[in-house]
Design an enzyme around this catalytic site. Structure first.
Site, PDB file in Angstrom:
ATOM      1  N   HIS A 101     -34.684 -11.065  46.308  1.00 33.28           N
ATOM      2  CA  HIS A 101     -33.384 -11.748  46.300  1.00 33.28           C
ATOM      3  C   HIS A 101     -33.138 -12.415  47.648  1.00 33.28           C
ATOM      4  O   HIS A 101     -33.558 -11.936  48.706  1.00 33.28           O
ATOM      5  CB  HIS A 101     -32.253 -10.793  45.919  1.00 33.28           C
ATOM      6  CG  HIS A 101     -31.879  -9.768  46.946  1.00 33.28           C
ATOM      7  ND1 HIS A 101     -31.049 -10.041  48.006  1.00 33.28           N
ATOM      8  CD2 HIS A 101     -32.186  -8.451  47.055  1.00 33.28           C
ATOM      9  CE1 HIS A 101     -30.859  -8.956  48.728  1.00 33.28           C
ATOM     10  NE2 HIS A 101     -31.550  -7.968  48.180  1.00 33.28           N
ATOM     11  N   ASP A 103     -29.856 -13.682  48.507  1.00 30.73           N
ATOM     12  CA  ASP A 103     -28.476 -13.549  48.964  1.00 30.73           C
ATOM     13  C   ASP A 103     -28.366 -12.435  49.995  1.00 30.73           C
ATOM     14  O   ASP A 103     -29.111 -11.452  49.957  1.00 30.73           O
ATOM     15  CB  ASP A 103     -27.534 -13.287  47.786  1.00 30.73           C
ATOM     16  CG  ASP A 103     -27.908 -12.042  46.989  1.00 30.73           C
ATOM     17  OD1 ASP A 103     -29.066 -11.959  46.538  1.00 30.73           O
ATOM     18  OD2 ASP A 103     -27.051 -11.148  46.817  1.00 30.73           O
ATOM     19  N   ASP A 135     -33.030  -7.065  54.483  1.00 27.89           N
ATOM     20  CA  ASP A 135     -32.533  -7.049  53.097  1.00 27.89           C
ATOM     21  C   ASP A 135     -32.252  -8.460  52.617  1.00 27.89           C
ATOM     22  O   ASP A 135     -31.134  -8.922  52.687  1.00 27.89           O
ATOM     23  CB  ASP A 135     -31.273  -6.192  53.047  1.00 27.89           C
ATOM     24  CG  ASP A 135     -30.762  -5.935  51.643  1.00 27.89           C
ATOM     25  OD1 ASP A 135     -31.523  -6.160  50.682  1.00 27.89           O
ATOM     26  OD2 ASP A 135     -29.600  -5.529  51.500  1.00 27.89           O
ATOM     27  N   GLU A 170     -26.778  -8.558  45.476  1.00 27.49           N
ATOM     28  CA  GLU A 170     -25.894  -7.668  46.210  1.00 27.49           C
ATOM     29  C   GLU A 170     -24.616  -7.340  45.438  1.00 27.49           C
ATOM     30  O   GLU A 170     -24.009  -6.287  45.672  1.00 27.49           O
ATOM     31  CB  GLU A 170     -25.524  -8.283  47.564  1.00 27.49           C
ATOM     32  CG  GLU A 170     -26.693  -8.483  48.517  1.00 27.49           C
ATOM     33  CD  GLU A 170     -27.205  -7.186  49.114  1.00 27.49           C
ATOM     34  OE1 GLU A 170     -26.645  -6.116  48.794  1.00 27.49           O
ATOM     35  OE2 GLU A 170     -28.169  -7.230  49.887  1.00 27.49           O
ATOM     36  N   GLU A 193     -38.040  -5.053  48.001  1.00 28.15           N
ATOM     37  CA  GLU A 193     -36.929  -4.475  48.751  1.00 28.15           C
ATOM     38  C   GLU A 193     -37.466  -3.606  49.891  1.00 28.15           C
ATOM     39  O   GLU A 193     -38.576  -3.071  49.817  1.00 28.15           O
ATOM     40  CB  GLU A 193     -36.068  -3.602  47.826  1.00 28.15           C
ATOM     41  CG  GLU A 193     -35.243  -4.358  46.805  1.00 28.15           C
ATOM     42  CD  GLU A 193     -33.908  -4.842  47.362  1.00 28.15           C
ATOM     43  OE1 GLU A 193     -33.695  -4.741  48.592  1.00 28.15           O
ATOM     44  OE2 GLU A 193     -33.084  -5.325  46.561  1.00 28.15           O
TER      45      GLU A 193
END
Length: 419
Positions: A101, A103, A135, A170, A193
């Site tokens: 991801h 974001d 992250d 998130e 992750e």
């Protein structure tokens, strides 16, 4: 022993390029709900195209997606959201999906950042600092570096390799949900992750709760005429502590290493509008852990039961029960099926790529997009650079050696599953 193809792909990982691209990604301020999310997806779509991947870069139909009965929720407003999927290789179902991801959460008080700039991507002592480094743009850069190595080594894939870059992880998972809904699947999925060197085949889930507690307003000098919503919250808060203890007595084996496998935390409290008035309303919101394998409906019922029991024992709350609602994203738990080969394949790839030891296998207490892929029937686990303790923090950082190691591990895993 590594094969000739495996040695070739490891040698083809371009360390300098991976670091440069991570810096570019971090400098895109892709905070949830901002235009930066879309800008980061444009960057990824262009990069994947340059690698020769067949790219699907589309605007997500937010009204249609959010109206779906299975939509996992969204905590920020979005004017737009984009999906991006790149596929390398022949036709058919991908042998492996690499997911990340783009974001990031807001940076908070800029004065708390060491250099005052959370998006500087400052490098010092082999560490890159900044919002999103851990992250999880470090993982995304490693994914792209792995694909670039496969292309540079000239390896022909027997099964396609897919890259899914998503937004909105998130605050609920709108990007992954829309990507899967569009039909992009695969035989297995690795999410990059941050895992602090571990392989994580399971995530507990989490829900956001809101409590509205009524009181009776009066002047503070005659407070006994009224009922303080704050005092009633104290009763509720004790019950929440008891509920947390009850739900952590017998944690899942994959979460036994944690001091608290299923945390329950009150994050915000708002009450009162005047110092000399007894408050007639308190609104509290918090985060509630969903146990591994526990249906979300059952978790909610357990919470609502605990609140109802407190209300039933109190004269005021019996007639003015606490209102419980569930705003925000729905993070169910997710678990890799027992015995699935993806676990051993990932452990072997990580070890052969130079890990100091075979990674530990542990569960994570947080929700992630893993549960969406698992719910779609795709065996999924997490392995990526960084430590989740530094995610969302003002000292967020990633060790660049971990990013480069993961790029090599992903390349090996992809070659072994697809080539």
């Amino acid at each position: 022993m590594l094969s000739e193809v495996e040695r070739a792909v490891l040698a083809a990982v371009d360390d300098g390029l991976v670091v440069d691209e991570l810096r570019e990604l971090v400098q895109i301020q892709s905070v949830d709900g901002t235009a930066g999310e879309s800008a980061a997806q444009v960057w990824c779509a262009e990069r994947l195209r340059r690698l020769g991947m067949e790219v699907d870069h589309w605007e997500i139909d937010l009204p249609a997606v959010t109206a779906d009965a299975e939509f996992p929720g969204m905590e920020v407003e979005r004017a737009e959201a984009w999906g991006c999927v790149g596929v390398l290789g022949s036709s058919g179902s991908p042998g492996l999906v690499l997911n990340g991801h783009l974001d990031v959460v807001p940076p908070g008080d800029l004065a708390l950042w060491p250099d005052g700039d959370p998006f500087s991507a400052r490098v010092s002592g082999g560490i890159m600092w900044g919002r999103g480094t851990c992250d999880m743009k470090g993982g995304v850069a490693a994914i792209i570096g792995a694909v670039a190595a496969i292309v540079a080594a000239g390896i022909t894939l027997r099964k396609p390799l897919a890259v899914h870059t998503v937004v909105g992880e998130e605050d609920g998972g709108v990007g992954a949900f829309a990507t899967l809904q569009r039909g992009h699947t695969g035989e297995a999925c690795l999410i990059a992750e941050p895992t602090a060197g571990r392989v994580i085949p399971a995530n507990a889930g989490s829900l956001t709760f809101r409590l509205e507690i009524s009181g009776l307003a009066t002047h503070g000098s005659t407070r006994t005429r009224g009922v303080s919503a704050i005092e009633k919250f104290q009763l509720i808060n004790r019950a929440l502590a008891d509920l947390e203890a009850e739900r952590n007595r017998d944690p899942h084996p994959l979460l036994e290493h944690l001091d608290l496998a299923n945390p329950l935390s009150v994050g915000t409290i708002h009450a009162g509008d005047w110092a000399s008035t007894v408050p007639d309303l308190l609104v509290a919101e918090g985060r509630y852990g969903v146990r591994l394998g526990e249906p979300v409906t059952a978790a909610r019922q357990d919470f609502e039961r605990a609140i109802a029991e407190v209300c039933a024992k109190d004269d005021w709350l019996r007639d003015h029960p606490v209102k419980v609602t569930w705003p925000g994203g729905v993070f169910a738990s997710g678990l890799l099926p027992e015995g699935d080969p993806l676990l051993e394949d990932t452990l072997r790839a990580a070890t052969d790529a130079g890990a100091n030891a075979v990674p530990e296998v542990k569960g994570g207490p947080y929700g992630s997009d893993l549960r969406l892929y698992a719910a779609a029937g795709i065996p999924t686990l997490q392995y990526g650079p960084g430590d989740v303790r530094y995610a969302h923090a003002t000292d967020e950082h990633v060790v660049l050696a971990e990013v480069l190691h993961c790029a090599r591990a992903y390349a090996l895993l992809a070659v072994r599953r697809c080539a």
